[in-house]
Structure formats: C-alpha cells, structure tokens
Scaffold this motif. Structure first.
Motif, mmCIF file in Angstrom:
data_model
loop_
_atom_site.group_PDB
_atom_site.id
_atom_site.type_symbol
_atom_site.label_atom_id
_atom_site.label_comp_id
_atom_site.label_asym_id
_atom_site.label_seq_id
_atom_site.Cartn_x
_atom_site.Cartn_y
_atom_site.Cartn_z
ATOM 1 N N GLU A 177 0.879 -1.266 -0.006
ATOM 2 C CA GLU A 177 0.055 -0.173 0.007
ATOM 3 C C GLU A 177 0.782 1.338 -0.073
ATOM 4 N N GLU A 178 1.867 1.189 0.723
ATOM 5 C CA GLU A 178 2.756 2.406 0.957
ATOM 6 C C GLU A 178 3.409 2.608 -0.392
ATOM 7 N N VAL A 179 3.911 1.491 -1.232
ATOM 8 C CA VAL A 179 4.735 1.763 -2.352
ATOM 9 C C VAL A 179 3.705 2.093 -3.573
ATOM 10 N N ALA A 180 2.340 1.547 -3.439
ATOM 11 C CA ALA A 180 1.227 2.267 -4.379
ATOM 12 C C ALA A 180 1.036 3.719 -4.342
ATOM 13 N N LEU A 181 1.142 4.206 -2.987
ATOM 14 C CA LEU A 181 0.945 5.614 -2.954
ATOM 15 C C LEU A 181 1.955 6.304 -3.319
ATOM 16 N N ILE A 182 3.297 5.948 -3.267
ATOM 17 C CA ILE A 182 4.645 6.466 -3.801
ATOM 18 C C ILE A 182 4.499 6.675 -5.292
ATOM 19 N N HIS A 183 4.015 5.479 -5.665
ATOM 20 C CA HIS A 183 3.963 5.503 -7.152
ATOM 21 C C HIS A 183 2.747 6.375 -7.705
ATOM 22 N N GLU A 184 1.773 6.438 -7.111
ATOM 23 C CA GLU A 184 0.875 7.752 -7.428
ATOM 24 C C GLU A 184 1.317 8.961 -7.643
ATOM 25 N N ILE A 185 2.074 9.413 -6.387
ATOM 26 C CA ILE A 185 2.580 10.627 -6.427
ATOM 27 C C ILE A 185 3.652 10.873 -7.671
ATOM 28 N N LEU A 186 4.529 9.907 -7.929
ATOM 29 C CA LEU A 186 5.495 9.870 -8.751
ATOM 30 C C LEU A 186 4.902 10.238 -10.031
ATOM 31 N N GLU A 187 3.674 9.341 -10.405
ATOM 32 C CA GLU A 187 3.244 9.409 -11.679
ATOM 33 C C GLU A 187 2.725 10.990 -11.997
ATOM 34 N N GLN A 188 2.040 11.443 -10.763
ATOM 35 C CA GLN A 188 1.507 12.752 -10.869
ATOM 36 C C GLN A 188 2.509 13.784 -11.380
ATOM 37 N N PHE A 189 3.841 13.612 -10.934
ATOM 38 C CA PHE A 189 4.809 14.661 -11.355
ATOM 39 C C PHE A 189 5.680 14.052 -12.494
ATOM 40 N N GLY A 190 5.023 13.128 -13.417
ATOM 41 C CA GLY A 190 5.586 12.615 -14.476
ATOM 42 C C GLY A 190 7.099 11.930 -14.377
ATOM 43 N N VAL A 191 7.354 11.359 -13.073
ATOM 44 C CA VAL A 191 8.475 10.562 -12.835
ATOM 45 C C VAL A 191 8.233 9.037 -12.992
ATOM 46 N N SER A 192 9.177 8.515 -13.467
ATOM 47 C CA SER A 192 8.970 6.795 -13.823
ATOM 48 C C SER A 192 8.770 6.405 -12.337
ATOM 49 N N LYS A 193 7.692 5.282 -12.297
ATOM 50 C CA LYS A 193 7.448 4.861 -10.888
ATOM 51 C C LYS A 193 8.527 3.567 -10.925
ATOM 52 N N ASP A 194 9.195 3.374 -11.840
ATOM 53 C CA ASP A 194 10.359 2.329 -11.614
ATOM 54 C C ASP A 194 11.402 2.904 -10.842
ATOM 55 N N VAL A 195 11.547 3.932 -10.351
ATOM 56 C CA VAL A 195 12.587 4.427 -9.504
ATOM 57 C C VAL A 195 12.385 3.817 -8.103
ATOM 58 N N VAL A 196 11.248 3.446 -8.006
ATOM 59 C CA VAL A 196 10.679 2.362 -6.573
ATOM 60 C C VAL A 196 10.495 1.290 -6.940
ATOM 61 N N ALA A 197 10.679 0.055 -6.462
ATOM 62 C CA ALA A 197 10.224 -1.324 -6.942
ATOM 63 C C ALA A 197 10.153 -1.963 -5.621
ATOM 64 N N LEU A 198 9.056 -2.791 -5.366
ATOM 65 C CA LEU A 198 8.916 -3.668 -4.288
ATOM 66 C C LEU A 198 8.814 -5.185 -4.775
ATOM 67 N N LEU A 199 9.691 -5.878 -4.337
ATOM 68 C CA LEU A 199 9.874 -7.142 -4.692
ATOM 69 C C LEU A 199 8.723 -8.199 -3.801
#
Length: 413
Positions: A152-174
């Motif tokens: 849930e935390e990583v999903a939230l981070i990904h949402e904010i990154l995409e809002q700013f046009g930054v690749s969500k791949d800068v954070v990955a959860l295995l």
C-alpha cells in the motif's frame, strides 16, 4: 532470473533521476508526505491486515504496527529530509597537476540501492525518502509480515511519482519471498549496493550469500555499564529508557553491567522496568541483590549474555572493574551502541576510547542511535562495519564519488 525485467527497469529509471533538480525532488517528497497523511486510512487498513496475522504477544508486533501518530512522524521525517541540503555535486577534492590537468572529485549517487528488511513498514518510506533525495533508485524487499503495508505504501508513492511525470520504476517492491531475496543478492550489474536491515540471522545470510556489495546494519547486542561513580537517579532514567522505550529495535539495551560496589543500588536501578514486566536474567551476585526486590527475576545462563533479546528481557552481569566491563563488551558486543553511566570523566574517556562500536555514549541512553535523532532526517540503516559508513546512515552515506578531469590536449609521456 525471474525478476530480471524488474531489475532492468529500475536500473534504466535510475538514470532519469539525474535529470531532476533538488527543488523538484523536494517538491515530490513533500507531496508524498502530504499523501501519507491524507491517505492514512488506506495505510492503516493494510497494516491492520498484517497485524491480524501476528500475535500481540509477539515483541515484533510493536515494530510492525503503524498508528496515526507514527504516520505523522514518518511524514514529518520525510518533510525534514526535503529541507536538508542535497548530498550531490559536492566537490570533495580539487587540484591542478603540473601538466595542467584539472582534477575534481564530486559526490554522485550509487545508482540502485537494494534494501532487505523485515517487519518494519516505516522503513519503506524512510528508504524511499533518502534514496530519492540522494538521486538513487531503490529496490525494496520487505518481509511477509509487513507485505500488505509495504504494498500500500509503495502504491501511494507510485501515484505521486506519476503525478509529477517521474517513472514509478525508481521504486520497486519485490515479492516477499526467499526466492526474491536470492535474486536480488545475485543481481550483478543491476543493484549497486545492498543494505540488509534486521536481525543477525538475516544479516549473516545476506553477507554470506551476496554477489553484490553489502553494508551490514542493524544487529545490536547493546550493553550499558553502570560505574562505581555512576549517578543513581541518572542511571535509573537511562537504563529504563534504553530498555523499555521500544524493545524491538536494534538500539534497545540487552545487558546491564554493574560495578560490584553498586549492587545495593540495583533494586532502585531496575524498579521502573518492573512496571513493563521486564524479565531480568541476573548473575549470582546481581540475583542476590534483586531477590525479593524485583518480581520478574531468573538466574542468568551463558546464553543470557551476547543475546539480542528484542523483547522485555534484560541480562545483568556484575563486574569488579572498568576493565572487566570492557572485556565483556569486547567479547559480547556487536559493534552497534554501548554506554557508560559515570561522573568520572577519566573513566568515561577510557571507556569511549576503548569500546569498538559505531556509537559510544556517556551518560545518555543508546536509544538515541537513530538517524532522525542525530539530525540526519531519517536513516536507511545503522552500519556496524568499519569499511565505508559507520553508525546511522543517511544522505551522505548513500552517495559515492567520481573524478572529473579537464585538459587541453595533454598526452601522457
């Protein structure tokens, strides 16, 4: 490797972080901090799913649990990281050679940092904030106990990154599997640095298995020595805080060493810990001093010393001298944090000079071993090794450097 595609995407995304300015990174960090507060119900609901799978009697339950106040603290730490100076682009050495070549050594990100951790959902946000601020992409491998919270935390981070046009791949959860851990530890060419954060078993496994660079962190067998000239009131507060503030963290006290001349004060030193039902494993002399004066008392065994309890448990050993206390720490410490309580400066300075640990305290509890408490904003871990960073690791400790050389056509003879 099953996760090769993930590793490749993160490695590729790490290059894009160099295009962001520090101001842009700070804006995104503040946006994530706001999202933590605005969407804390989501995070707490996911955390509740993890907590439902663990017994409240488990000492790790406290470490796993997120609350409104803890999320407020996590968001505050992230905002604090955003206010810190960038660790990148610092010129650490500069010179001009006799042949006219100009050399400059400048700080740069590692690239991709892999983080392996256990039931600590706060680490997900801490690692992201420090890695993002320092221009590093991160690959997270959390434990199964906190998997719902971490996702849930990583999903939230990904949402904010995409809002700013930054690749969500800068954070990955295995995936929270042993197989994923093994793949990360063999991700040569993809992961530049691995940091394990957890108990001794995890750290030993990572060190012994990894084919990528590793910084050891976390495991803390922590001792405090109450000296012949220790202040009783101060000692009571320090020992209680070091043991009971949070028993599941690596800076918690595991063994109290007490000078034999102060055994009469031992019941007073331990009194506050009885309120938290701390079980004391005392050696023969300490047992005699506490017998009838402390309700949760058991005789110590050889296994009582050198153990990281991570629980409401404490070993007590009686020593005849400072040197005996130092010998005990040499044999049983883990190089994390050690403390002395004394009003004798000469004794304290000898203790600090002799003890081989990342953090050595005089008249203060080891509970202060923490990146935020050290003014570092947050921490990615506490290094117990000597090569490279040592103690709480934050922004500066997760950067490296490269040499920039400028010339006017010089050639080497």
């Amino acid at each position: 490797m099953q996760l090769k595609d993930t590793f490749e995407r993160v490695k590729r995304a790490s290059k894009s972080l160099a295009l962001l300015t520090d101001e842009q990174r700070n804006e995104i960090l503040n946006a994530v901090a706001n999202a933590i507060i605005n969407h804390k119900a989501r995070i707490l609901e996911a955390n509740a799913q993890d907590l439902a799978k663990m017994s409240k009697a488990n000492p790790l339950y406290d470490r796993l649990q997120l609350t409104d106040s803890r999320l407020e603290g996590i968001a505050s730490d992230m905002r604090n990281v955003a206010t810190l100076p960038s660790p990148l682009g610092h010129v650490t050495k500069q010179k001009t050679l006799p042949n006219g070549l100009r050399l400059c050594r400048v700080s740069v990100p590692f690239g991709v940092i892999g983080m392996i951790y256990e039931a600590r959902p706060n680490v997900t946000f801490d690692v992201f904030s420090l890695c993002f601020k320092s221009g590093n992409a991160c690959i997270l491998k959390g434990g199964k106990d906190a998997d719902c919270s971490n996702r849930e935390e990583v999903a939230l981070i990904h949402e904010i990154l995409e809002q700013f046009g930054v690749s969500k791949d800068v954070v990955a959860l295995l995936p929270a599997t042993h197989e994923a851990t093994g793949e990360m530890l063999n991700a040569v060419g993809y992961v530049d640095l691995c940091i394990p954060r957890g108990g001794r078993k995890l750290i030993d496994f990572v060190r012994d298995t990894a084919r990528i660079p590793v910084i050891e962190t976390g495991a803390g067998v922590v001792n405090t020595y109450f000296d012949a000239e220790g202040d009783l009131e101060m000692g009571c507060a320090i020992i209680n805080n070091a043991k009971t503030r949070r028993v599941s963290v690596c800076n918690a006290l595991d063994c109290l060493l007490i000078h034999e001349s102060r055994l009469a004060d031992l019941p007073a030193l331990c009194q506050k810990m009885a309120d938290k039902h701390v079980i004391i494993y005392a050696d023969k002399q300490a047992y005699q001093a506490l017998d009838g004066n402390y309700p949760f008392l058991e005789p110590a065994t050889d296994d009582s010393f050198g153990t990281e309890f991570m629980d409401y448990k404490l070993a007590i050993k009686t020593v005849a001298s400072l040197d005996e206390a130092l010998d005990h720490i040499d044999q049983n410490g883990s190089g994390h944090s050690e403390a002395i309580v004394t009003m004798n400066e000469q004794t304290a300075r000898k203790f600090q000079a002799h003890v081989d640990a990342a953090c050595v305290y005089w008249n203060a509890p080891t509970s202060f071993t923490d990146g935020a408490q050290f003014g570092l904003g947050a921490e990615i871990g506490i290094s117990t090794q000597k090569l490279g960073p040592r103690g709480p690791m934050a922004l500066e400790e997760i950067t490296t450097y490269k040499w920039l050389i400028e010339g006017e056509g010089q050639i080497r003879p």
